[in-house]
Design a protein around this motif. Structure first.
Motif, mmCIF file in Angstrom:
data_model
loop_
_atom_site.group_PDB
_atom_site.id
_atom_site.type_symbol
_atom_site.label_atom_id
_atom_site.label_comp_id
_atom_site.label_asym_id
_atom_site.label_seq_id
_atom_site.Cartn_x
_atom_site.Cartn_y
_atom_site.Cartn_z
ATOM 1 N N UNK A 1 0.821 -1.204 0.076
ATOM 2 C CA UNK A 1 -0.008 0.102 -0.038
ATOM 3 C C UNK A 1 0.873 1.346 -0.047
ATOM 4 N N UNK A 2 0.609 2.156 -0.763
ATOM 5 C CA UNK A 2 1.439 3.383 -1.052
ATOM 6 C C UNK A 2 1.069 4.205 0.239
ATOM 7 N N UNK A 3 2.235 5.093 0.705
ATOM 8 C CA UNK A 3 1.868 6.032 1.809
ATOM 9 C C UNK A 3 0.761 6.885 1.598
ATOM 10 N N UNK A 4 0.551 7.499 0.428
ATOM 11 C CA UNK A 4 -0.419 8.484 0.200
ATOM 12 C C UNK A 4 -2.012 7.880 0.240
ATOM 13 N N UNK A 5 -2.256 6.588 -0.227
ATOM 14 C CA UNK A 5 -3.156 5.708 0.038
ATOM 15 C C UNK A 5 -3.516 5.508 1.393
ATOM 16 N N UNK A 6 -2.599 4.970 2.308
ATOM 17 C CA UNK A 6 -2.663 5.089 3.741
ATOM 18 C C UNK A 6 -3.083 6.266 4.349
ATOM 19 N N UNK A 7 -2.491 7.278 3.899
ATOM 20 C CA UNK A 7 -2.835 8.491 4.390
ATOM 21 C C UNK A 7 -4.495 9.038 4.430
ATOM 22 N N UNK A 9 -6.823 6.891 3.578
ATOM 23 C CA UNK A 9 -7.672 5.799 4.132
ATOM 24 C C UNK A 9 -7.796 6.168 5.774
ATOM 25 N N UNK A 10 -6.655 6.383 6.502
ATOM 26 C CA UNK A 10 -6.739 6.433 7.780
ATOM 27 C C UNK A 10 -6.663 7.551 8.329
ATOM 28 N N UNK A 11 -6.521 8.870 7.838
ATOM 29 C CA UNK A 11 -6.450 10.067 8.418
ATOM 30 C C UNK A 11 -7.535 10.685 9.295
ATOM 31 N N UNK A 12 -8.681 10.248 8.790
ATOM 32 C CA UNK A 12 -9.967 10.895 9.758
ATOM 33 C C UNK A 12 -10.044 9.869 10.847
ATOM 34 N N UNK A 13 -9.599 8.717 10.749
ATOM 35 C CA UNK A 13 -9.959 7.675 11.780
ATOM 36 C C UNK A 13 -8.721 7.905 13.004
ATOM 37 N N UNK A 14 -7.654 8.168 12.585
ATOM 38 C CA UNK A 14 -6.595 8.504 13.532
ATOM 39 C C UNK A 14 -6.791 9.974 14.186
ATOM 40 N N UNK A 15 -7.266 10.901 13.419
ATOM 41 C CA UNK A 15 -7.551 12.212 14.060
ATOM 42 C C UNK A 15 -8.619 11.986 15.103
ATOM 43 N N UNK A 30 -1.975 17.737 15.635
ATOM 44 C CA UNK A 30 -0.528 17.543 15.646
ATOM 45 C C UNK A 30 -0.250 16.084 15.956
ATOM 46 N N UNK A 31 -0.766 15.345 16.653
ATOM 47 C CA UNK A 31 -0.695 13.894 17.101
ATOM 48 C C UNK A 31 -0.926 13.295 15.773
ATOM 49 N N UNK A 32 -1.864 13.367 15.134
ATOM 50 C CA UNK A 32 -2.253 12.784 13.777
ATOM 51 C C UNK A 32 -1.022 13.003 12.844
ATOM 52 N N UNK A 33 -0.708 14.095 12.852
ATOM 53 C CA UNK A 33 0.410 14.351 11.653
ATOM 54 C C UNK A 33 1.697 13.436 12.321
ATOM 55 N N UNK A 34 1.876 13.706 13.550
ATOM 56 C CA UNK A 34 3.193 12.943 14.174
ATOM 57 C C UNK A 34 2.901 11.475 13.619
ATOM 58 N N UNK A 35 1.840 11.024 13.962
ATOM 59 C CA UNK A 35 1.649 9.602 13.847
ATOM 60 C C UNK A 35 1.885 9.266 12.173
ATOM 61 N N UNK A 36 1.483 9.895 11.610
ATOM 62 C CA UNK A 36 1.753 9.879 9.980
ATOM 63 C C UNK A 36 3.231 9.999 9.744
ATOM 64 N N UNK A 37 3.901 10.731 10.336
ATOM 65 C CA UNK A 37 5.368 11.048 10.104
ATOM 66 C C UNK A 37 6.180 9.667 10.333
ATOM 67 N N UNK A 38 5.609 9.097 11.498
ATOM 68 C CA UNK A 38 6.438 7.985 11.777
ATOM 69 C C UNK A 38 5.734 6.833 10.856
ATOM 70 N N UNK A 39 4.445 6.754 10.615
ATOM 71 C CA UNK A 39 4.101 5.854 9.594
ATOM 72 C C UNK A 39 5.106 5.784 8.605
ATOM 73 N N UNK A 40 5.165 7.087 7.944
ATOM 74 C CA UNK A 40 5.996 7.149 6.800
ATOM 75 C C UNK A 40 7.353 6.712 6.758
ATOM 76 N N UNK A 41 8.265 6.966 8.098
ATOM 77 C CA UNK A 41 9.568 6.738 8.420
ATOM 78 C C UNK A 41 9.555 5.113 8.545
ATOM 79 N N UNK A 42 8.662 4.330 8.995
ATOM 80 C CA UNK A 42 8.611 2.969 9.342
ATOM 81 C C UNK A 42 8.013 2.114 8.411
ATOM 82 N N UNK A 43 7.534 2.603 7.268
ATOM 83 C CA UNK A 43 6.410 2.004 6.372
ATOM 84 C C UNK A 43 7.387 0.706 5.790
#
Length: 155
Positions: A1-7, A9-15, A30-43
């Motif tokens: 799954x591409x990061x953009x698709x993950x973002x 798909x999951x942004x609203x739920x994580x927010x 801010x917390x949701x953005x930090x979460x997606x930075x971590x997801x991107x870094x560790x994907x």
């Protein structure tokens, strides 16, 4: 799954999960953005041993818990008296009250009910929080009872 698709798909739920933790729109964002930075870094390290959603919710939950721990260690200083608080006008009062009630719950209960509200399967919630499915079911039942009582008291 591409990061953009993950973002997407999951942004609203994580927010919303983060909102359940902090009951503050900007902090949740801010917390949701930090979460997606971590997801991107560790994907690239994601090994498909669990559902990617489970993995992302675990990252978000851990990120929120770390933030709460930081705030306990470093209490915020008081805001200057001349600043006025901006209320969120877009969220319905009942939903705001729900977020406030969720924010008052113990940390594990906050994670569990926030994931339940996102319609995450209880088996997945159990994996995310490290409890048995039976324990998660009992906790969800008790949390819902607590929240129902608060709504009845609020009238």
């Amino acid at each position: 799954m591409e990061f953009e698709e993950i973002y997407k798909t999951y942004w609203d739920r994580i927010f919303r999960l983060c909102m359940g933790f902090v009951n503050n729109h900007d902090a949740a964002q801010d917390l949701a953005q930090e979460t997606f930075i971590i997801v991107w870094q560790k994907l690239e390290t994601f090994r498909n041993e669990s559902n990617i959603g489970t993995w992302i919710f675990r990252i978000a939950s851990n990120n929120c818990l770390r933030q709460i721990e930081k705030e306990k260690r470093f209490p915020k200083s008081e805001l200057p008296i001349n600043l006025s608080e901006e209320k969120q006008r877009s969220i319905e009062p009942q939903i705001q009250f729900l977020y406030k009630c969720i924010a008052d719950l113990p940390e594990t209960d906050r994670i569990i009910i926030s994931l339940e509200l996102e319609e995450i399967k209880q088996a997945e919630i159990a994996k995310i929080v490290g409890l048995s499915e039976a324990n998660v079911r009992v906790k969800i039942h008790r949390i819902k009872e607590k929240l129902t009582q608060k709504f009845k008291q609020n009238g």
